[in-house]
Write a protein that holds these residues in place. Structure first.
Motif, PDB file in Angstrom:
ATOM      1  N   VAL A 218      -8.601  21.327 -82.947  1.00  0.00           N
ATOM      2  CA  VAL A 218      -9.058  22.119 -81.805  1.00  0.00           C
ATOM      3  C   VAL A 218      -9.911  23.285 -82.279  1.00  0.00           C
ATOM      4  CG1 VAL A 218      -8.273  23.740 -80.033  1.00  0.00           C
ATOM      5  CG2 VAL A 218      -7.225  21.489 -80.194  1.00  0.00           C
ATOM      6  N   GLN A 219      -9.426  24.011 -83.282  1.00  0.00           N
ATOM      7  CA  GLN A 219     -10.178  25.159 -83.794  1.00  0.00           C
ATOM      8  C   GLN A 219     -11.471  24.716 -84.470  1.00  0.00           C
ATOM      9  OE1 GLN A 219      -7.939  28.209 -85.879  1.00  0.00           O
ATOM     10  NE2 GLN A 219      -6.023  27.481 -85.019  1.00  0.00           N
ATOM     11  N   LYS A 220     -11.402  23.618 -85.196  1.00  0.00           N
ATOM     12  CA  LYS A 220     -12.598  23.130 -85.882  1.00  0.00           C
ATOM     13  C   LYS A 220     -13.649  22.682 -84.877  1.00  0.00           C
ATOM     14  CE  LYS A 220     -14.098  19.791 -89.381  1.00  0.00           C
ATOM     15  NZ  LYS A 220     -13.668  18.691 -90.279  1.00  0.00           N
ATOM     16  N   LEU A 221     -13.184  21.981 -83.841  1.00  0.00           N
ATOM     17  CA  LEU A 221     -14.112  21.500 -82.821  1.00  0.00           C
ATOM     18  C   LEU A 221     -14.770  22.656 -82.087  1.00  0.00           C
ATOM     19  CD1 LEU A 221     -15.197  18.941 -81.410  1.00  0.00           C
ATOM     20  CD2 LEU A 221     -13.275  19.120 -79.820  1.00  0.00           C
ATOM     21  N   ALA A 222     -13.983  23.699 -81.825  1.00  0.00           N
ATOM     22  CA  ALA A 222     -14.519  24.858 -81.101  1.00  0.00           C
ATOM     23  C   ALA A 222     -15.437  25.689 -81.981  1.00  0.00           C
ATOM     24  CB  ALA A 222     -13.372  25.716 -80.574  1.00  0.00           C
ATOM     25  N   GLU A 223     -15.012  25.973 -83.187  1.00  0.00           N
ATOM     26  CA  GLU A 223     -15.742  26.896 -84.044  1.00  0.00           C
ATOM     27  C   GLU A 223     -16.971  26.268 -84.684  1.00  0.00           C
ATOM     28  OE1 GLU A 223     -12.976  28.405 -86.837  1.00  0.00           O
ATOM     29  OE2 GLU A 223     -11.683  29.347 -85.344  1.00  0.00           O
ATOM     30  N   ILE A 224     -16.804  25.070 -85.229  1.00  0.00           N
ATOM     31  CA  ILE A 224     -17.900  24.472 -85.999  1.00  0.00           C
ATOM     32  C   ILE A 224     -18.914  23.786 -85.091  1.00  0.00           C
ATOM     33  CG2 ILE A 224     -18.462  22.746 -87.757  1.00  0.00           C
ATOM     34  CD1 ILE A 224     -15.828  23.326 -89.082  1.00  0.00           C
ATOM     35  N   ASN A 225     -18.407  23.009 -84.114  1.00  0.00           N
ATOM     36  CA  ASN A 225     -19.325  22.232 -83.287  1.00  0.00           C
ATOM     37  C   ASN A 225     -19.845  23.013 -82.087  1.00  0.00           C
ATOM     38  OD1 ASN A 225     -18.848  20.141 -85.063  1.00  0.00           O
ATOM     39  ND2 ASN A 225     -17.316  19.162 -83.790  1.00  0.00           N
ATOM     40  N   LEU A 226     -18.968  23.287 -81.116  1.00  0.00           N
ATOM     41  CA  LEU A 226     -19.421  23.874 -79.859  1.00  0.00           C
ATOM     42  C   LEU A 226     -19.829  25.329 -80.011  1.00  0.00           C
ATOM     43  CD1 LEU A 226     -16.876  22.256 -77.383  1.00  0.00           C
ATOM     44  CD2 LEU A 226     -19.137  21.470 -78.065  1.00  0.00           C
ATOM     45  N   TYR A 227     -19.117  26.082 -80.849  1.00  0.00           N
ATOM     46  CA  TYR A 227     -19.444  27.483 -81.044  1.00  0.00           C
ATOM     47  C   TYR A 227     -20.865  27.636 -81.584  1.00  0.00           C
ATOM     48  CZ  TYR A 227     -19.049  32.277 -82.822  1.00  0.00           C
ATOM     49  OH  TYR A 227     -19.256  33.602 -83.081  1.00  0.00           O
ATOM     50  N   LEU A 659      -5.508  29.780 -78.909  1.00  0.00           N
ATOM     51  CA  LEU A 659      -5.672  30.043 -77.479  1.00  0.00           C
ATOM     52  C   LEU A 659      -7.149  30.183 -77.133  1.00  0.00           C
ATOM     53  CD1 LEU A 659      -4.602  30.810 -74.659  1.00  0.00           C
ATOM     54  CD2 LEU A 659      -4.469  33.173 -75.469  1.00  0.00           C
ATOM     55  N   ASP A 660      -7.870  30.955 -77.921  1.00  0.00           N
ATOM     56  CA  ASP A 660      -9.298  31.141 -77.672  1.00  0.00           C
ATOM     57  C   ASP A 660     -10.049  29.816 -77.775  1.00  0.00           C
ATOM     58  OD1 ASP A 660     -11.801  32.554 -77.355  1.00  0.00           O
ATOM     59  OD2 ASP A 660     -12.083  32.302 -79.512  1.00  0.00           O
ATOM     60  N   SER A 661      -9.686  28.996 -78.737  1.00  0.00           N
ATOM     61  CA  SER A 661     -10.349  27.700 -78.912  1.00  0.00           C
ATOM     62  C   SER A 661     -10.085  26.784 -77.724  1.00  0.00           C
ATOM     63  CB  SER A 661      -9.870  27.029 -80.211  1.00  0.00           C
ATOM     64  OG  SER A 661     -10.198  27.812 -81.335  1.00  0.00           O
ATOM     65  N   LEU A 662      -8.859  26.779 -77.228  1.00  0.00           N
ATOM     66  CA  LEU A 662      -8.520  25.938 -76.079  1.00  0.00           C
ATOM     67  C   LEU A 662      -9.289  26.375 -74.837  1.00  0.00           C
ATOM     68  CD1 LEU A 662      -4.659  25.643 -76.616  1.00  0.00           C
ATOM     69  CD2 LEU A 662      -6.316  23.781 -76.777  1.00  0.00           C
ATOM     70  N   VAL A 663      -9.344  27.687 -74.597  1.00  0.00           N
ATOM     71  CA  VAL A 663     -10.086  28.199 -73.442  1.00  0.00           C
ATOM     72  C   VAL A 663     -11.570  27.902 -73.593  1.00  0.00           C
ATOM     73  CG1 VAL A 663     -10.742  30.292 -72.192  1.00  0.00           C
ATOM     74  CG2 VAL A 663      -8.393  29.999 -72.963  1.00  0.00           C
ATOM     75  N   PHE A 664     -12.085  28.056 -74.800  1.00  0.00           N
ATOM     76  CA  PHE A 664     -13.501  27.818 -75.062  1.00  0.00           C
ATOM     77  C   PHE A 664     -13.862  26.347 -74.831  1.00  0.00           C
ATOM     78  CE2 PHE A 664     -17.119  26.884 -77.812  1.00  0.00           C
ATOM     79  CZ  PHE A 664     -18.000  27.895 -77.462  1.00  0.00           C
ATOM     80  N   LEU A 665     -13.029  25.440 -75.345  1.00  0.00           N
ATOM     81  CA  LEU A 665     -13.297  24.011 -75.179  1.00  0.00           C
ATOM     82  C   LEU A 665     -13.275  23.606 -73.708  1.00  0.00           C
ATOM     83  CD1 LEU A 665     -11.260  22.397 -78.101  1.00  0.00           C
ATOM     84  CD2 LEU A 665     -13.739  22.560 -77.882  1.00  0.00           C
ATOM     85  N   ARG A 666     -12.343  24.179 -72.967  1.00  0.00           N
ATOM     86  CA  ARG A 666     -12.242  23.833 -71.547  1.00  0.00           C
ATOM     87  C   ARG A 666     -13.469  24.305 -70.772  1.00  0.00           C
ATOM     88  NH1 ARG A 666      -9.338  22.494 -67.194  1.00  0.00           N
ATOM     89  NH2 ARG A 666      -9.509  23.799 -65.348  1.00  0.00           N
ATOM     90  N   ASN A 667     -14.017  25.437 -71.135  1.00  0.00           N
ATOM     91  CA  ASN A 667     -15.128  26.002 -70.375  1.00  0.00           C
ATOM     92  C   ASN A 667     -16.497  25.641 -70.947  1.00  0.00           C
ATOM     93  OD1 ASN A 667     -14.011  28.093 -68.230  1.00  0.00           O
ATOM     94  ND2 ASN A 667     -12.702  28.230 -70.041  1.00  0.00           N
ATOM     95  N   PHE A 668     -16.519  24.894 -72.031  1.00  0.00           N
ATOM     96  CA  PHE A 668     -17.789  24.471 -72.615  1.00  0.00           C
ATOM     97  C   PHE A 668     -17.730  22.969 -72.862  1.00  0.00           C
ATOM     98  CE2 PHE A 668     -21.040  24.222 -76.041  1.00  0.00           C
ATOM     99  CZ  PHE A 668     -22.080  24.802 -75.347  1.00  0.00           C
ATOM    100  N   LYS A 669     -17.541  22.217 -71.752  1.00  0.00           N
ATOM    101  CA  LYS A 669     -17.393  20.760 -71.856  1.00  0.00           C
ATOM    102  C   LYS A 669     -18.740  20.110 -72.137  1.00  0.00           C
ATOM    103  CE  LYS A 669     -13.586  20.887 -68.545  1.00  0.00           C
ATOM    104  NZ  LYS A 669     -13.093  20.505 -67.214  1.00  0.00           N
TER     105      LYS A 669
END
Length: 669
Positions: A218-227, A659-669
């Motif tokens: 989850v953190q990797k997907l949020a930070e490396i890819n979508l972030y 928590l931040d990664s989960l919220v970020f992934l949900r709002n940046f589909k």
């Protein structure tokens, strides 16, 4: 027994045989003349065409049954096989039995002749048919279906998956709504794709990852890819954007009392509003103004957004720490928070109304505590202080269920809970507060422009609170308190006036004097220069007062029909004629204000400005940017609702980064 029930062959079947014999004779003749046609390919083609004709024949029989030309009848008296319970014989228009059967479950047509066809197909179908208007997957498939890979029956597979989902909810204590989410659908599709790539059966345990692996993913997907994608997107978009909005607010975890800060970005690109949740962080320091500003600045800089290089409008609630943090910045108060404060403090200022509201709260608590809600047609709503319009919802739910509530309490000898709540009194209260509820709901949107509607809604609320001769005493007291709190709690700034001016329907600002309107025009010109759209026209008198023009009387909108268009039209109905002096110098702002533009009801204001950008180039750039900034911080409030669902009582050990990664992934589909 004979196929037609009389001892002879039915002409329907004989004609079919004759047709087959004639076709066979023609094939033999053709085979003699053209030997190549006797190949396996030719035989296969003939077989497919015959089966296709047979399929059409069965469809015609089913159609005639539906039309009432053919009829169905029960099985023969001599038939003892169990599969006959699933089938009916078919009679033609002359009440003669034809060599076909119909399934009672799926209504499919099957051929059957006791002397020529076997019963294995019918037996298999009777065992596997699940109904639903589709035949089961049996040996009796049409040849066209056999050669079609897309037409695969999913009935049995769907039933098996439904059973697996039921066990999943039961074994893992999951909500039934779990299977109704986009994420669950994505998970299922991923499993199907994996299974499709492997020819052999896969054990689920061999591909299920450990919870720690999922957390890291989850953190990797949020930070490396979508972030990184969002950073690159913002770097590209913000190069051409000079003005945007930031909404921010604090949220407290009710289990641990830890505070979180959310920052959301709002801007316009190509006439479309864009909203992105940038960060949800744990705020461990003291919530002072200095610390709050430092945190907001750090979040913006993490996206390569330097606050000193852009014109930013901040939208927050009335928290003293946020007001202190943004001192000196372009800052507006969340209109929905202000409206909520107006209503709650006005009720507290009226002892008689406050007492009724307290009794309504006690009544709802009593019904929830005694589990009486199920006896009502609609549930009573509990008043929650942190939820907007919650007091209104509580009172209104009691009014809707008043008769049922009264009957239930009478049967339980508990009339005391309703003794101080008068039906007509709460109706008058909700009629007044309903306008405030509609206002806050309209202005809490973040997917369509709202900033321009703050001033018209403010005027609408003040008109609603003007006392009338027919009002009862307690209503007059409440209106008086609301009027005082509206002036005290609603913060109308130059930004609101400019936004109202930039809407074609309210550009004349009819509620202002000519000097106040001139001041707004000067503020528009100043903002054009500030954000880089330089307006080099001389300062002139733009509007003059014309007291001879009579103001048209407004019609009061009905309670359920108050729309933003209605409020804007009512606000603009006091328009005075504008005249220009001979000394006026042409500029874009003046031309926009004097011209009679066409704006249709319900038209999107952003689309309008995009359409007229060739005429008002500088104003359209300002309008598209400013009107894309929301009037409330409701976006952050919605994030807090999501955060509350993530940080449930059993997930209090969840790391802030997760928590931040989960919220970020949900709002940046």
């Amino acid at each position: 027994y004979p196929a037609n029930g009389t001892g002879g062959h039915h002409p329907y079947y004989n004609s079919t045989q004759e047709l087959h014999r004639s076709e066979t004779t023609n094939e033999k003749n053709n085979a003699t003349r053209f030997p190549a046609r006797t190949t396996a390919t030719h035989i296969r083609i003939l077989f497919i065409s015959k089966m296709h004709a047979f399929k059409i024949e069965k469809e015609n029989i089913k159609k005639k049954i539906d039309e009432g030309i053919f009829k169905t009848c029960s099985k023969p008296s001599s038939a003892t096989a169990s599969w006959w319970h699933t089938f009916l014989r078919i009679k033609d228009g002359k009440d003669d039995i034809i060599p076909f059967l119909q399934c009672t479950k799926c209504l499919s047509i099957f051929s059957y002749d006791v002397n020529k066809t076997g019963s294995s197909t019918h037996k298999s179908h009777a065992q596997n048919c699940l109904g639903g208007g589709a035949a089961s997957t049996s040996k009796n498939q049409d040849i066209s279906d056999m050669f079609s890979k897309d037409k695969i029956s999913l009935t049995s597979s769907k039933a098996a998956f439904a059973e697996a989902c039921a066990k999943f909810c039961a074994y893992d204590l999951r909500s039934f709504e779990t299977v109704n989410g986009q994420g669950f659908e994505l998970l299922c599709q991923s499993l199907l794709d994996i299974a499709h790539k492997h020819p052999h059966r896969i054990q689920a345990k061999s591909i299920i990852s450990d919870p720690t692996t999922i957390s890291r993913k989850v953190q990797k997907l949020a930070e490396i890819n979508l972030y990184k994608k969002l950073i690159n997107r913002l770097l590209f978009d913000l190069k051409k954007i000079k003005l945007f909005g930031i909404t921010t607010d604090f949220w407290k975890n009710k289990y641990s009392s830890e505070s979180y800060l959310t920052v959301t970005l709002h801007y316009n690109k190509g006439g479309v509003m864009n909203n992105f949740v940038l960060k949800t962080v744990l705020f461990s320091d003291a919530k002072t103004g200095e610390n709050t500003k430092r945190m907001i600045w750090n979040i913006l800089k993490s996206y390569d957004i330097n606050p000193d290089s852009y014109e930013i409008i901040y939208i927050t609630d009335n928290g003293s720490n946020l007001i202190s943090a943004l001192n000196g910045e372009a800052h507006i108060r969340c209109i929905c928070h202000c409206i909520n404060l107006v209503v709650s403090q006005s009720i507290e200022a009226c002892p008689s109304i406050d007492l009724i509201v307290a009794q309504c709260r006690d009544l709802v608590c009593h019904f929830k505590r005694c589990e009486l809600q199920s006896k009502l047609s609609s549930t009573l709503k509990q008043d929650i202080c942190t939820r907007w319009n919650s007091t209104y919802d509580t009172i209104w739910s009691i009014y809707l269920n008043y008769d049922d509530v009264q009957e239930i309490l009478l049967n339980r000898n508990e009339e005391k809970y309703l003794s101080g709540i008068d039906r007509y009194l709460i109706k008058d209260i909700t009629d007044l507060l309903s306008v405030f509820k509609i206002c806050s709901e309209k202005l809490s949107a973040d997917d369509n422009p709202t900033l321009h509607a703050v001033l018209p809604w403010f005027v609408k609320l003040k008109k609603t609170c003007e006392p009338r001769s027919t009002d009862k005493l307690y209503v007059i007291q409440l209106k008086k308190a609301l009027l005082e709190k509206l002036d005290e709690k609603i913060w109308i700034t130059d930004i609101h006036y400019i936004a109202t001016f930039l809407h074609p329907e309210t550009k004349s600002l009819p509620t202002l004097s000519h000097s106040e309107r001139n001041k707004v025009v000067q503020s528009v010109k100043k903002m054009l220069k500030t954000v880089g759209f330089d307006e080099n026209s001389a300062d002139t008198i733009i509007v003059t007062d014309n007291d001879k023009i009579k103001r048209r009387r407004n019609k009061r909108a009905k309670r359920a029909d108050i729309t933003v268009d209605d409020v804007l039209k009512e606000f603009a109905s006091n328009d005075n004629s504008l005249t220009d002096s001979d000394n006026d110098v042409y500029d874009e702002v003046l031309e926009y204000m004097k011209s009679k533009v066409i704006y249709e009801k319900g038209e999107d204001v952003l689309s309008w400005w995009k359409k007229y950008s060739c005429i008002y180039g500088k104003l359209s750039s300002l309008a598209l940017a400013l009107l894309s900034i929301p009037a409330s911080s409701a976006t952050s409030e919605r994030v807090f609702s999501e955060t509350g669902r993530i940080l449930e009582s059993r997930r209090q050990q969840l790391a802030p980064d997760s928590l931040d990664s989960l919220v970020f992934l949900r709002n940046f589909k």
